[in-house]
Design a protein around this motif. Sequence first.
Motif, mmCIF file in Angstrom:
data_model
loop_
_atom_site.group_PDB
_atom_site.id
_atom_site.type_symbol
_atom_site.label_atom_id
_atom_site.label_comp_id
_atom_site.label_asym_id
_atom_site.label_seq_id
_atom_site.Cartn_x
_atom_site.Cartn_y
_atom_site.Cartn_z
ATOM 1 N N PRO A 171 12.732 56.607 72.511
ATOM 2 C CA PRO A 171 13.946 55.805 72.723
ATOM 3 C C PRO A 171 14.357 55.664 74.181
ATOM 4 O O PRO A 171 14.653 54.557 74.639
ATOM 5 C CB PRO A 171 15.008 56.566 71.915
ATOM 6 N N THR B 113 18.841 46.944 71.852
ATOM 7 C CA THR B 113 18.833 48.408 71.730
ATOM 8 C C THR B 113 19.307 48.894 70.376
ATOM 9 O O THR B 113 19.310 50.102 70.136
ATOM 10 C CB THR B 113 19.731 49.035 72.815
ATOM 11 N N TRP C 22 17.173 51.440 68.251
ATOM 12 C CA TRP C 22 17.080 52.859 68.559
ATOM 13 C C TRP C 22 18.480 53.471 68.520
ATOM 14 O O TRP C 22 19.471 52.828 68.869
ATOM 15 C CB TRP C 22 16.477 53.071 69.943
#
Length: 364
Positions: A94, A149, A152
């Motif tokens: 991540p 994003t 994650w």
Amino acid sequence: MSSDCWSNSTCSANSMERELSGEMEGQGTLKLVFTVVSAVMVGLVMFSFGCSVEIQKLWSHLRRPWGIAVGLLCQFGLMPVTAYLLAIGFSLKPFQAIAVLIMGCCPGGTISNVLTFWVDGDMDLSVSMTTCSTVAALGMMPLCLYVYTRSWNLTQSLTVPYQSIGITLVSLVVPVAFGVYVNYRWPKQAKVILKVGAIVGGILLLVVAVTGVVLAKGWNTDVTLLIISFIFPLVGHVTGFLLAFLTHQSWQRCRTISIETGAQNIQLCVAMLQLSFPAEYLVQLFNFALAYGLFQVLHGLLIVAAYQAYKRRQKNKHRRQHPDCPEVNYEKNPRETSAFLEEGDGAAVTLRLPGPEQQHRVAE
């Protein structure tokens, strides 16, 4: 983490943090010198390139911003998508994936203006794209990061360096504005300044490349991130050129948009990494940012070398075919669709005589 680990001087986490701090402190002087020197050089380069910008042409780009629109689509459309696909394809952790996404969401950097000049690109469009992408980054960076994003689970919040973006914008606009004014008032002197700026820009590329290698020396290297830092700029150059070509931009604009797409603002990426990640992650992430900066310079120099070789071959071919004629290069631009042209515009042939000031456009 247990309290024993925090108190134990031999704890691996504490040792790693102390090691990183020692390395960064040891290189602090070099970084400070590099920052000051590069800031001065960038200001001089942007001032000199501003001397190549004509107010009328710049206004035409702003009045009909089709080239700028295509460039922004590449910058905040293609690059974030490419970063996301690379992160998924290489199964990054991540924090590594977020670093790649941050790089993909950054606006164009000053290096793109230097490379554009050396491939005979559209400097008016290049400067306009760099400025507009920096302004757009104030809103597009948070938006793109929010969208991509979500795949994650983040334990930390991402901090957009608005102050760094503002400083970048000022350091870009002010020297260019002075350069445009000099070109308007003293065009002959502006040509001399432009030649000096081109040389300084070449030195700047070498300084960036060498300093990137020096600063990365001794840092832990993640092979996957290095591979991505090598691939990412190339994908940006190729996809930027293809999108510009598919939207019927001229060859000169295609070269410009291609370079602007692949060249990212490394300083903003580094600033955001520092603000968003703890020390133990910065070892790999700084290395990735420096590697990307190094590879984008090397790719750019290869593109310049290939273009200059092609240009020299065309000149030699013309000399052989027309030994008694003055050296004239014919660059035919592809016809753009009516969506990108005003009435009466069309494909044109550019007659290039020796010297950048002796250019004429002849309608077909």
